[in-house]
Design a protein around this motif. Structure first.
Motif, mmCIF file in Angstrom:
data_model
loop_
_atom_site.group_PDB
_atom_site.id
_atom_site.type_symbol
_atom_site.label_atom_id
_atom_site.label_comp_id
_atom_site.label_asym_id
_atom_site.label_seq_id
_atom_site.Cartn_x
_atom_site.Cartn_y
_atom_site.Cartn_z
ATOM 1 N N TRP A 1 36.508 77.026 59.628
ATOM 2 C CA TRP A 1 36.253 78.340 59.055
ATOM 3 C C TRP A 1 37.083 78.622 57.873
ATOM 4 C CZ3 TRP A 1 38.853 82.898 57.621
ATOM 5 C CH2 TRP A 1 38.056 84.107 57.790
ATOM 6 N N SER A 2 36.245 79.264 56.814
ATOM 7 C CA SER A 2 36.648 79.664 55.512
ATOM 8 C C SER A 2 36.192 80.895 55.219
ATOM 9 C CB SER A 2 36.700 78.440 54.736
ATOM 10 O OG SER A 2 36.492 78.790 53.343
ATOM 11 N N ILE A 3 36.755 81.688 54.509
ATOM 12 C CA ILE A 3 36.105 83.054 53.691
ATOM 13 C C ILE A 3 34.989 82.481 52.845
ATOM 14 C CG2 ILE A 3 37.818 83.387 51.947
ATOM 15 C CD1 ILE A 3 37.770 86.273 52.913
ATOM 16 N N LEU A 4 35.057 81.266 52.461
ATOM 17 C CA LEU A 4 34.205 80.769 51.318
ATOM 18 C C LEU A 4 32.613 80.240 51.865
ATOM 19 C CD1 LEU A 4 36.496 79.355 48.663
ATOM 20 C CD2 LEU A 4 35.474 81.486 48.540
ATOM 21 N N ARG A 5 32.660 80.079 53.331
ATOM 22 C CA ARG A 5 31.780 79.502 53.977
ATOM 23 C C ARG A 5 30.218 80.219 53.406
ATOM 24 N NH1 ARG A 5 31.269 76.909 58.743
ATOM 25 N NH2 ARG A 5 29.122 76.845 58.408
ATOM 26 N N PRO A 6 30.338 81.422 53.336
ATOM 27 C CA PRO A 6 29.066 82.019 53.003
ATOM 28 C C PRO A 6 28.273 81.346 51.539
ATOM 29 C CG PRO A 6 30.186 83.642 53.881
ATOM 30 C CD PRO A 6 31.087 82.761 53.679
ATOM 31 N N PHE A 7 29.320 80.770 50.743
ATOM 32 C CA PHE A 7 28.826 80.508 49.453
ATOM 33 C C PHE A 7 28.645 79.058 49.416
ATOM 34 C CE2 PHE A 7 31.961 83.901 48.673
ATOM 35 C CZ PHE A 7 31.235 84.694 47.582
ATOM 36 N N ASP A 8 28.601 78.383 50.591
ATOM 37 C CA ASP A 8 28.079 76.976 50.792
ATOM 38 C C ASP A 8 26.668 76.974 50.387
ATOM 39 O OD1 ASP A 8 30.176 76.108 51.744
ATOM 40 O OD2 ASP A 8 29.590 75.558 53.575
#
Lengths: 181, 759, 195
Positions: free
Chosen positions: B4-11
């Motif tokens: 999980w990471s806050i940056l996941r959507p930027f994947d």
């Protein structure tokens, strides 16, 4: 667990006028006189451990003037399907309903009534089932020629394509093709 | 699983710049599969219009339509398939079964149009939109509905057969015959090609169903010598066979032979449904007992004439007996056919040579008409120097002597001149004689024609080669060499051309290329000529057309009592002999019987009335439709409109079908029989009445809607009766189709009309 | 026909162009062709690129896509649906069955020519047509709407009697669709025409 032969033996012992044979693995066929069917179905359900009525089907033997009703009974424990076949006269076909034994038989009988015109005495709901708009004769009877009916009843295209001369009407030329029934 | 990471959507940013998954139709398109089943294409040059595609189509999507600019020819019909995309389900069965491989499918699959008429096309090579698309589905060699290979015919091997006159071909067994018959697609192209127009698809179908009696019935309809034809017919039908375009044609001849062999001769009578009509008290003499004479005798006897056939040889059969060796046509088979013809009441006087034993003049006096069917029995000479030597023979003479069992000279080395079937026959017969006498074979065959244009049947040449005959094709004889009064050989020179540019016979030789073929016996087999010496004084009264006697379409010569048929008119082969004999029989009947002549005219009248009826009926229905006879009843209107649509063009097609002469003759024969069987033949009375019905119905008052509708229904029932009557007459497939579809059409519309009227 | 509709003013032209860019489709998936629609709607072919997207109710839909054969029973439902749709509306006949019966040509239960019962704007050939063909037909439809040619829906009002008679013929009696077609007709000021 019993095998097919045991069931055949059992049926033949109880119904000496039945003709039984093993059709294939786990399939038994029993031809019965019509008046024994109700009794047979009851025995299948309550004594012989065949609680499930899979289907009732109908075959139109037009040359013999008979309908054949086939009752398929399934046993969950024996894992054997017994098909009981009876023949009834084709003219004004009537037979006794088995809805008292199996409620679901209502739909099978209603369907056969609609498609073949067999009346099941004791079934109080023989209304139209699938063919709600249908006015004609029972369509699955073999004397009903669906192609004739369609030709008469429905509108088919009469093309007027550019390449067709005055003589090249598709219907007029329809002598060679269309022998498929 | 990813952490999980806050940056996941930027994947998802990683997809930037990648090609999207979307296929952006219509700007780009996905290629179809290589064997995609798209719209049809049809090579109209290759297509023969056999109609097999229409036959197999389960959706009735293919219709055979007459195409402008396409003519009927050998093995080709004048129709081409049209495809209805309101029916087609692109299953490709039509492509698989196509007998010529002309039908195919492209990779084009998009057709969008508000006009339904664009969905009915006559495919050509350009496809539906006249744009080029790569070829998609084609017939697959692995999934082939057509059985392209013949069931092999069992034959005696060369070693077994070359010393005996036992029949070479053994014939089919039941299983083989059924397998071979199952290959037929029943296109009927063969029927048009056969000179006698035999009902070929019908008897093949009967063989396939194992209904031998029906097969025999169909065969006997148009051929009185089926056993013979089953063996030695030149089988033009097999040339026309549609299966032959991609594979080997059906063995039509062997199937006929199988059917006839399976029926004992005693049963022939039962399967000939052509009853002998009552005797007419007139007599006809037939000169010559060959195929044509026997055929004419058969049909004349059926018509009720007394027939006497005069045969010069000790037995009847003509060239079939004295020209064709026993190993190709056993004599008992020929006897089977002849015996049946004799059973019908034909007298055959054998050993009676007209012109010697009995004069033509006397035949004329004793009979009402005379038919000459003498054929070609005189061998032609090459006129090469030395051919007047006694050891130079004519093939036909020798063949006849072999048949008659006479002792003939057989030398150890023999040269045969000629490349036709007669040359093969004599060469192979002499080879057999040599084997019997010397135990070895030495026959040399030389012909003007080179190997590829040799006129003999290909199978004959191959079989001869198997038997060990030596071939020197493409050489012309220049001299028969003799020494001490004995023949020593034949000098030949190379032949550089046989026919000139116009196809006329005009051989040229290269004199420098010399070859001497050794042999103490030379046989000439370069062709036959008729011997018409028996004509005597009449020969001057007759008119000639070139070398042949001039005859009219009824085979009548300029002497009205004298008719000619057979090889001397057309051919020479057996099937043409049979066909001309058949037609000459009708010519004689027409000449002798005013009634018969009337009948033929009646046929014309009947057919005129039918065409007239069709035309009047069409105009009547048109009028009824436009004048509002049905009033507001849409059911009736629709019925009439559809009926009109369907019967358009039928009148023209009946007329076309009747323009063929042979058909009229068949019809006439059937009509004649019907009249004798049922004396008051209802059709002829009904017909004028039926033809007037539309007019009568049209006269009914406008106001009485119900009456007028009854008029329409009466008209329909008259049409039904008319075509029902006519169907009993037709012996022809094409007309049967026409009449049957018209009858059914009338019947169906009548039923609808009666439903509407509540009758 | 009223002058308003026959003469296309500049404003009409703009309206036509725009209305073609936002079509909602009601797909009547009773026939086998329904399976071609998921790829058409979703990412692979993505018909929303053209502003077309599936609609679940007839009243909001512009296109009625008939995917294949119609039995008499389903035809009744289709007519109910069609009459509920707001004009202008376009029917797209999909596959052989809607043209001349297709492979069910000799069945007693299916109707053969869709255009006997409602006006059809476009036909797509195929059995079944591929998603490419469906997308192409929508493009064609958008073009036709933009050009003001897609007027088949008016035919239903003009020849209402003809269509209703054919419908009643197959149903064997009058049907009540609960839609007042006649007053719709007055709204659009369309005159009857004989067919």
């Amino acid at each position: 667990m019993t095998n097919e032969q045991d069931i055949i033996n059992r049926i033949e012992a109880a119904y000496p006028d039945a003709v039984c044979k093993k059709k294939q693995e786990r399939r038994v066929e029993a031809c019965l006189p019509p008046d024994r069917l109700f009794d047979f179905a009851g025995r299948m359900q309550s004594h012989w451990n065949f609680p499930h009525l899979s289907a009732i089907s109908c075959v139109d033997w037009i040359n013999e003037g008979e309908f054949e009703l086939v009752y398929h009974f399934w046993s969950y424990e024996e894992k054997i399907l017994v098909s009981a076949k009876i023949r009834i006269p084709r003219e004004e076909a009537r037979f006794i309903s088995i809805t008292e034994l199996w409620q679901p038989a209502k739909f099978f009988e209603r369907d056969i009534h609609e498609m073949f015109g067999v009346v099941f005495e004791g079934n109080d709901d023989l209304e139209k089932y699938i063919l709600t708009e249908w006015e004609g004769p029972p369509p699955m009877r073999k004397d009903f020629v669906t192609r004739d009916f369609a030709n008469r009843f429905y509108h088919f295209k009469e093309y007027e394509a550019e390449w067709m001369g005055p003589q090249q009407n598709p219907q007029a030329a329809d002598v060679q093709g269309g022998s498929n029934e | 699983m990813k952490k999980w990471s806050i940056l996941r959507p930027f994947d998802s940013l990683k997809f930037i710049g990648q090609k999207p998954v979307t296929i952006r139709v219509p700007f780009e398109s996905k290629p179809t599969a290589e064997r995609y089943r798209g719209f049809h294409i049809n090579d109209l040059e290759k297509c023969i219009g056999c109609g097999t595609c229409a036959e197999i189509c389960d959706n009735d999507a293919i219709r055979m339509v007459p195409m402008a600019g396409v003519e009927k020819e050998t093995g080709k019909s004048d129709k081409r398939p049209a495809i209805d995309y309101g029916r087609c389900c692109w299953c490709g069965l039509c492509v698989d079964i196509c007998t010529t491989n002309s039908l195919g499918m492209t990779q084009e699959y998009i057709h969008i149009d508000p006009d339904v008429n664009t969905f009915y096309i006559l495919p050509d090579m350009e496809g539906i939109h006249k744009t080029e698309y790569p070829q998609g589905y084609t017939a697959d060699e692995e999934v082939n509905f057509l059985d392209l290979e013949r069931v092999p015919m069992k034959e005696l091997q060369a070693e077994e057969r070359k010393d005996s006159f036992i029949e070479i071909v053994k014939g089919f067994s039941k299983e083989e015959a059924q397998k071979e018959a199952s290959r037929c697609v029943a296109c009927g192209l063969c029927t048009d090609t056969c000179p006698a127009h035999m009902n070929i698809p019908e008897y093949i179908d009967a063989v396939w169903r194992d209904d031998i009696e029906e097969a025999g019935r169909q065969i006997y309809k148009n051929n009185p010598l089926p056993d013979v034809c089953g063996r030695i017919c030149t089988h033009n039908c097999e040339t026309a066979c549609s299966i032959g375009n991609r594979g080997e044609p059906i063995s039509i001849r062997w199937l006929k032979r199988y059917a006839m062999d399976a029926i004992p001769v005693g049963d022939y009578r039962s399967l000939v449904d052509q009853k002998v009509v009552k005797p007419l008290g007139k007599n006809i003499a037939v000169v010559g007992g060959g195929s044509s004479g026997l055929s004419a005798g058969y049909y004349l006897a059926l018509m009720g004439y007394g027939v006497t056939i005069y045969e010069a040889y000790p037995e009847a059969g003509g060239m079939m007996r004295y020209g064709i060796p026993e190993y190709r046509l056993p004599y008992d088979v020929l006897d089977k056919d002849i015996r049946f013809i004799e059973e019908l009441g034909v007298t055959i006087k054998t050993g009676t040579r007209v012109g010697e034993d009995v004069s033509l003049d006397r035949l004329h006096e004793e009979n009402d008409a005379v038919l000459i069917a003498t054929g070609f029995h005189e061998g032609r000479s090459t006129r090469t120097p030395g051919t007047d030597h006694e050891n130079v023979y004519q093939a036909v003479d020798l063949l006849a002597k072999i048949t008659m069992g006479e002792e003939i000279r057989v030398d150890e080395k023999i040269v045969v001149i000629g490349g036709g079937n007669v040359a093969m026959d004599i060469a192979r017969s002499l080879g057999r004689k040599q084997m019997q006498k010397y135990g070895k074979l030495d026959v040399t065959v030389t012909s003007l024609e080179s190997r590829d244009i040799m006129p003999a049947d290909e199978e004959e040449i191959l079989e001869s080669q198997e038997e060990g005959l030596a071939f020197y094709p493409g050489r012309g004889p220049s001299e028969v060499r003799t020494a001490d009064g004995k023949v020593t050989g034949l000098k030949t020179v190379k032949c550089t051309r046989v026919f000139d540019e116009n196809g006329r016979f005009s051989p040229q030789f290269d004199e420098s290329d010399v070859m001497v073929l050794e042999g103490s016996m030379v046989i000439e087999a370069i062709g036959q000529a008729p011997d018409m010496a028996y004509l005597g004084e009449f020969s001057e009264q007759l008119e000639y057309d070139g070398r042949r006697l001039k005859v009219d379409e009824y085979f009548q010569t300029s002497l009205e009592w004298l008719f000619v048929s057979g090889d001397i008119i057309k051919g020479p082969d057996v099937i043409n002999g049979i066909a001309t004999g058949h037609q000459a029989a009708f010519g004689i009947d027409r000449y002798l019987q005013k009634a018969a002549q009337d009948e033929l005219e009646t046929i014309d009248q009947v057919m005129e009335l039918v065409v007239d009826f069709e035309e009047r009926s069409t105009s009547y229905v048109e009028k009824a439709l436009s004048s509002g006879s049905c009033g507001t009843d849409t059911g009736c209107r629709r019925m009439l409109a559809r009926f009109l649509e369907r019967k358009k063009g039928f009148a023209g097609r009946i007329r076309d079908a009747l323009s063929e002469r042979n058909l009229r003759i068949h019809l006439r024969q059937e009509l004649g029989r019907e009249q004798h069987r049922y004396f008051d033949f209802a059709l002829l009375d009904n017909l004028p009445e039926a033809a007037e019905l539309p007019d009568k119905a049209a006269e009914l008052p406008e106001s009485a809607e119900g009456t007028r509708q009854k008029g329409i229904s009466e008209h329909l029932s008259a049409g039904y009766r008319l075509y029902n009557d006519l169907l009993r007459l037709t012996a022809n497939k094409e007309l049967e189709f026409l009449f049957e579809s018209l009858r059914d059409e009338y019947h169906e519309q009548l039923r609808i009309m009666q439903d509407l009227l509540g009758i | 026909m009223s002058e308003k509709l026959t003469q296309r003013t500049a404003w009409n032209r703009v309206l036509d162009k725009l209305s073609g860019r936002s079509l909602w489709m009601l797909h009547y998936c009773t026939g086998c062709g329904a399976i071609e629609l998921p790829p058409t709607m979703t990412g692979r072919f993505d018909m929303e690129r053209f502003g077309i997207h599936p609609m679940v109710t007839p009243r909001q839909a512009d296109i009625l896509l008939i995917t294949g054969y119609l039995s008499v029973k389903t035809l009744k439902r289709v007519i109910l649906t069609y009459e509920q749709m707001q004009s202008p509306k376009w029917v797209v006949g999909f596959g052989s069955c809607t043209i001349n019966g297709g492979m069910y040509w000799n069945s007693y239960a299916t109707v053969k020519s869709l255009d006997q019962y409602m006006p059809v704007e476009l036909y797509i050939a195929g059995c079944m047509p591929r998603p490419e063909a469906i997308i192409s037909s929508f493009n064609e439809l958008i073009d036709r709407i933009g050009r003001g040619e897609a007027n088949s829906w008016k035919d239903y009002y003009e020849n209402y009697d003809f269509y209703r008679k054919n419908q009643e013929h197959v149903f064997g009696g009058p049907i009540n669709t609960r839609t007042d077609v006649k007053s719709d007709k007055e709204t659009f000021r369309i005159q009857s025409a004989g067919k």
